[in-house]
Design an enzyme around this catalytic site. Structure first.
Site, PDB file in Angstrom:
ATOM      1  N   THR A  45       5.479   9.368 -12.475  1.00  0.00           N
ATOM      2  CA  THR A  45       5.879   8.018 -12.863  1.00  0.00           C
ATOM      3  C   THR A  45       4.874   7.359 -13.794  1.00  0.00           C
ATOM      4  O   THR A  45       5.209   6.375 -14.461  1.00  0.00           O
ATOM      5  CB  THR A  45       6.048   7.121 -11.619  1.00  0.00           C
ATOM      6  OG1 THR A  45       4.848   7.137 -10.845  1.00  0.00           O
ATOM      7  CG2 THR A  45       7.208   7.602 -10.767  1.00  0.00           C
ATOM      8  N   THR A  66       9.476  13.247  -9.253  1.00  0.00           N
ATOM      9  CA  THR A  66       9.480  11.994  -8.493  1.00  0.00           C
ATOM     10  C   THR A  66      10.906  11.631  -8.120  1.00  0.00           C
ATOM     11  O   THR A  66      11.862  12.062  -8.770  1.00  0.00           O
ATOM     12  CB  THR A  66       8.899  10.839  -9.327  1.00  0.00           C
ATOM     13  OG1 THR A  66       9.712  10.663 -10.499  1.00  0.00           O
ATOM     14  CG2 THR A  66       7.472  11.126  -9.746  1.00  0.00           C
ATOM     15  N   ARG A 208       8.874   0.253  -5.087  1.00  0.00           N
ATOM     16  CA  ARG A 208       8.239  -0.047  -6.360  1.00  0.00           C
ATOM     17  C   ARG A 208       7.599  -1.430  -6.269  1.00  0.00           C
ATOM     18  O   ARG A 208       8.165  -2.348  -5.669  1.00  0.00           O
ATOM     19  CB  ARG A 208       9.266  -0.026  -7.508  1.00  0.00           C
ATOM     20  CG  ARG A 208       9.684   1.358  -7.949  1.00  0.00           C
ATOM     21  CD  ARG A 208       8.547   2.078  -8.652  1.00  0.00           C
ATOM     22  NE  ARG A 208       8.930   3.396  -9.149  1.00  0.00           N
ATOM     23  CZ  ARG A 208       8.817   4.529  -8.446  1.00  0.00           C
ATOM     24  NH1 ARG A 208       8.367   4.484  -7.216  1.00  0.00           N
ATOM     25  NH2 ARG A 208       9.161   5.667  -8.993  1.00  0.00           N
ATOM     26  N   ASP A 232       2.472  -0.337  -0.052  1.00  0.00           N
ATOM     27  CA  ASP A 232       2.057   0.902  -0.709  1.00  0.00           C
ATOM     28  C   ASP A 232       2.245   0.790  -2.217  1.00  0.00           C
ATOM     29  O   ASP A 232       1.602   1.497  -2.975  1.00  0.00           O
ATOM     30  CB  ASP A 232       2.879   2.079  -0.168  1.00  0.00           C
ATOM     31  CG  ASP A 232       2.468   3.405  -0.791  1.00  0.00           C
ATOM     32  OD1 ASP A 232       1.282   3.765  -0.667  1.00  0.00           O
ATOM     33  OD2 ASP A 232       3.326   4.067  -1.405  1.00  0.00           O
ATOM     34  N   GLU A 237      -0.039  -1.956 -11.068  1.00  0.00           N
ATOM     35  CA  GLU A 237      -0.914  -0.837 -10.694  1.00  0.00           C
ATOM     36  C   GLU A 237      -1.549  -0.237 -11.951  1.00  0.00           C
ATOM     37  O   GLU A 237      -0.889  -0.119 -12.984  1.00  0.00           O
ATOM     38  CB  GLU A 237      -0.100   0.244  -9.974  1.00  0.00           C
ATOM     39  CG  GLU A 237       0.468  -0.179  -8.637  1.00  0.00           C
ATOM     40  CD  GLU A 237       1.336   0.915  -8.008  1.00  0.00           C
ATOM     41  OE1 GLU A 237       1.344   2.058  -8.521  1.00  0.00           O
ATOM     42  OE2 GLU A 237       2.007   0.631  -7.003  1.00  0.00           O
ATOM     43  N   HIS A 254      -0.105   3.640  -3.340  1.00  0.00           N
ATOM     44  CA  HIS A 254       1.140   4.273  -3.797  1.00  0.00           C
ATOM     45  C   HIS A 254       1.180   5.752  -3.425  1.00  0.00           C
ATOM     46  O   HIS A 254       1.447   6.620  -4.258  1.00  0.00           O
ATOM     47  CB  HIS A 254       1.310   4.105  -5.312  1.00  0.00           C
ATOM     48  CG  HIS A 254       2.739   4.131  -5.754  1.00  0.00           C
ATOM     49  ND1 HIS A 254       3.203   3.418  -6.820  1.00  0.00           N
ATOM     50  CD2 HIS A 254       3.818   4.795  -5.267  1.00  0.00           C
ATOM     51  CE1 HIS A 254       4.503   3.641  -6.983  1.00  0.00           C
ATOM     52  NE2 HIS A 254       4.897   4.483  -6.050  1.00  0.00           N
ATOM     53  N   GLY A 257       4.747   8.657  -0.372  1.00  0.00           N
ATOM     54  CA  GLY A 257       5.496   9.898  -0.541  1.00  0.00           C
ATOM     55  C   GLY A 257       4.640  11.121  -0.796  1.00  0.00           C
ATOM     56  O   GLY A 257       5.160  12.176  -1.163  1.00  0.00           O
TER      57      GLY A 257
END
Length: 358
Positions: A45, A66, A208, A232, A237, A254, A257
């Site tokens: 991403t 992703t 997100r 998260d 960011e 982040h 996952g």
């Protein structure tokens, strides 16, 4: 042919060596010059695939390792004959593990029973549906909010976002980021959302960052409209808001996952997609080995919440970010992948542990 690959994608190095020239680059070095003579890209991403990157290049195919794909300019790709794919569902169980660990920690800390709580799941796709399924197994009442699915499948089983605001003790976000249109999720959790809350819920965002408006969330915390916040994903960011960081009960870079299992799934889906598009003969490629799970004494567990916390120490991840927020990108890019719950217990054993806990 030539393939440019994000060097932070695990398990993929060397896979295409006999089929193509491969160039592994950190995401900051995946530039227009770097991809100009590439036929395919495999990215995360952090790489924005748009005109600035792709104009004048040979790129015909992009695989994103992703679930999300808001970093891909689909309209530009379509107009320029570039096909792309993402990896839907690749890390769904990793995010489930993250949410389960967070709620287990808060439940034990504050002395409440998960089965007494109502969970609002906003976005019931590959991830949200798995979160909802686990919550139901844990005895929680679950509210499902997903307008696109409700339109396709009918309203039965789905609720409005307003009902989530009024009835949920915990709200967890699992939507894609859509900036416009009927199903826009940009700033979905804004001042109106927080103003409609009735039960001072726990807020969890593992989707997100831009789904939750930072300013509105800070105001909601200060006004006591929410009880705890688990984040998260963040706006801007890696330059996250330090005030918000301080006010979260759990804060991570982040990585919800980022299980080894999820990363392996993403690598497999990406390799197979590139192989199918170019006919490279790797359509069935798999990751051969994953790191061993942590050593824990499963026989001594009497509560499924202890299981979630022993198999994933979310508090340690949070502590690292809170101590060094300036290292957000390093913590994310060099994350030591954990194993998912299924690496410890098969389905029958997991069901027995849940029954023992209820």
């Amino acid at each position: 042919m030539k393939i440019v690959i994000d060097s932070y994608i695990p398990y993929i190095k060397g896979v295409f060596d006999n089929q193509a020239e491969t160039l592994y680059l950190p995401f900051r070095e995946i530039t227009a010059d770097a991809v100009r003579d590439a036929d395919a890209l495999i990215v995360r991403t952090r790489t924005r695939c748009d005109e600035r990157l792709l104009a004048g290049s040979k790129v015909k195919f992009i695989a994103s390792a992703t679930i999300g794909y808001d970093h891909i300019d689909a309209a530009y790709c379509r107009a320029n004959g570039i096909e792309w794919t993402n990896a839907p569902g690749c890390n769904a169980l990793s995010v489930v593990q993250y949410v389960a660990s967070a709620l287990s920690l808060l439940s034990l800390r504050d002395g409440f029973c998960l089965a007494d709580k109502t969970l609002g799941v906003v976005g019931v796709g590959a991830v949200g549906s798995q979160v909802a399924a686990l919550a139901e197994r844990l005895g929680m009442r679950v509210l499902l909010n997903d307008p696109p699915r409700a339109r396709r499948e009918g309203p039965d089983g789905f609720v409005s976002l307003r009902q989530v605001c009024e009835e949920a003790d915990i709200v967890t976000f699992h939507t894609l980021l859509n900036r416009e249109g009927e199903d826009a999720t940009y700033y979905l959790a804004n001042a109106d959302f927080f103003g409609a809350l009735r039960r001072k819920p726990i807020i969890v965002n593992a989707a997100r960052g831009e789904i939750v408006e930072t300013k509105a969330l800070l105001d909601a915390i200060d006004r006591g409209l929410v009880s705890d916040v688990v984040l998260d994903c963040w706006e801007h960011e890696p330059d996250i808001d330090r005030t918000l960081l301080e006010k979260t009960v759990l804060a991570t870079p982040h990585i919800a996952g980022y299980s080894a299992d999820g990363k392996a799934n993403a690598a497999m889906q990406s390799v197979r997609a590139v192989s199918r598009f170019f006919g490279l003969g790797l359509d069935d490629w798999t990751v051969e080995s994953l790191p061993a799970p942590y050593v824990i004494d499963l026989n001594r567990l009497t509560d499924v919440r202890e299981f979630f916390l022993q198999t994933y120490d979310i508090e340690a991840d949070s502590r690292r970010l809170k101590e060094h927020p300036e290292h957000f990108e390093q913590l994310r890019s060099n994350y030591p992948f954990r194993r998912e719950s299924k690496a410890y217990l098969d389905e029958n054993a997991f069901n027995r542990l849940i029954k023992k806990s209820l």
